[in-house]
Scaffold this motif. Structure first.
Motif, mmCIF file in Angstrom:
data_model
loop_
_atom_site.group_PDB
_atom_site.id
_atom_site.type_symbol
_atom_site.label_atom_id
_atom_site.label_comp_id
_atom_site.label_asym_id
_atom_site.label_seq_id
_atom_site.Cartn_x
_atom_site.Cartn_y
_atom_site.Cartn_z
ATOM 1 N N GLU A 31 146.875 32.141 19.885
ATOM 2 C CA GLU A 31 148.002 31.254 20.172
ATOM 3 C C GLU A 31 149.146 31.982 20.890
ATOM 4 O OE1 GLU A 31 148.278 32.439 15.738
ATOM 5 O OE2 GLU A 31 146.723 31.914 17.211
ATOM 6 N N ASP A 32 149.102 33.311 20.915
ATOM 7 C CA ASP A 32 150.158 34.079 21.585
ATOM 8 C C ASP A 32 149.759 34.542 22.983
ATOM 9 O OD1 ASP A 32 151.847 33.878 19.416
ATOM 10 O OD2 ASP A 32 151.259 35.798 18.543
ATOM 11 N N MET A 33 148.504 34.288 23.373
ATOM 12 C CA MET A 33 148.027 34.818 24.653
ATOM 13 C C MET A 33 148.797 34.247 25.839
ATOM 14 S SD MET A 33 143.900 34.968 24.159
ATOM 15 C CE MET A 33 143.136 36.034 22.922
ATOM 16 N N GLY A 34 149.079 32.965 25.813
ATOM 17 C CA GLY A 34 149.775 32.335 26.929
ATOM 18 C C GLY A 34 151.132 32.961 27.185
ATOM 19 N N ARG A 35 151.859 33.252 26.120
ATOM 20 C CA ARG A 35 153.182 33.857 26.270
ATOM 21 C C ARG A 35 153.070 35.289 26.765
ATOM 22 N NH1 ARG A 35 157.194 36.386 23.001
ATOM 23 N NH2 ARG A 35 155.855 36.382 21.166
ATOM 24 N N LEU A 36 152.047 36.011 26.263
ATOM 25 C CA LEU A 36 151.908 37.415 26.637
ATOM 26 C C LEU A 36 151.722 37.576 28.142
ATOM 27 C CD1 LEU A 36 151.561 40.417 25.929
ATOM 28 C CD2 LEU A 36 149.135 39.961 25.578
ATOM 29 N N VAL A 37 150.880 36.753 28.756
ATOM 30 C CA VAL A 37 150.566 36.957 30.173
ATOM 31 C C VAL A 37 151.756 36.655 31.077
ATOM 32 C CG1 VAL A 37 148.112 36.548 29.850
ATOM 33 C CG2 VAL A 37 149.613 34.622 30.401
#
Length: 271
Positions: free
Chosen positions: A235-241
């Motif tokens: 769920e945090d991948m989108g923000r990380l990129v």
């Protein structure tokens, strides 16, 4: 409350009572403390059962643990009003650790726990406990074998506490870090038989601090030579990129490439 809810509450009460009984039987107890939720909860339970004068926390400081984590652990100890000692340890002096042997944890834990036992004995404590819980029995934990061999006790394991039990009870007790993500030795960021140095361990610690400072409480930076492979919850991948600044900072630590692991964060990937 439902019947199932009553059963769960009764079961938790039984575990808590058993834990208190085990702790009270010891009379005086030293706790191998790391700042993680397991050892923190155990220390809190020991303080409740025995009182501050009968409990000693011992924390090891070394390259296996980011300095920020050590500072946070010491702050938690001070907030609890616990008596504590901090031991400086040179983990790279342990050959199996430096070579990242598959039984690295066994040799490292044996060294650390032996130091903790010595410190405890010097302060009048014969019993030393760790934060091993019931879930640890089902995963690769060579360090647990070493602790058992030198006489470290595991009250949470003996009482049947799972990780979720610990978090649930810690929340009920008002413990601030009840939901703190699990942390692991920085050596676990490297594949087995990768020669470890102070520079490598410090670099991966700095990389993870960049992510922590950006708000990623749960993250790992796995190292494959010059590649940094980042693990975060899906769920945090989108923000990380989208965080190009942080990714660039990680590259500037000496990595040629920074990648995202699409499987997400998970424990023991090199096991």
């Amino acid at each position: 409350m439902s019947i199932n809810g009553n059963r769960k509450e009764k079961h938790m009460t039984e575990k808590t009572d058993k834990l208190q009984s085990i702790l009270q039987e010891k009379g005086r107890l030293a706790v191998a403390y790391s700042g993680g939720i397991d050892s923190h909860f155990l220390l809190a339970a020991a303080l409740r059962a025995l009182g501050k004068e009968q409990v000693l926390a011992v924390l090891c400081r070394g390259l296996m643990m980011p300095e920020a984590e050590v500072c946070e652990a010491e702050r938690l100890l001070k907030d609890m009003g616990a008596d504590y000692r901090i031991l400086e340890v040179d983990v790279l002096a342990i050959p199996e650790f430096a070579e990242n042997d598959k039984r690295r944890c066994y040799f490292c834990k044996k060294h650390l726990m032996s130091r903790i036992k010595e410190c405890a004995a010097e302060n009048g404590f014969t019993a030393v406990a760790d934060g091993k819980n019931a879930d640890d029995a089902g995963v690769y934990r060579p360090g647990a074998q070493a602790a058992e061999e030198i006489g470290i006790i595991s009250p949470l394991f003996e009482s049947g506490f799972t990780k979720q039990d610990i978090r649930t009870c810690a929340r009920e007790w008002g413990i601030s870090i009840w939901n703190k993500p699990s942390q692991a030795c920085l050596a676990s960021r490297f594949s087995y038989h990768t020669h470890l140095t102070a520079e490598k361990l410090q670099r991966v610690g700095e990389a993870e601090k960049i992510l922590h400072d950006a708000g990623f409480a749960a993250c790992r930076v796995r190292v494959h030579d010059m590649i940094a492979r980042i693990e975060v919850p899906r769920e945090d991948m989108g923000r990380l990129v989208t965080l190009t600044g942080q990714i660039q900072k990680i590259r500037e630590l000496g990595f040629s490439f920074v990648t995202l692991d699409l499987e997400g964060i998970r424990s023991g990937v090199f096991d």
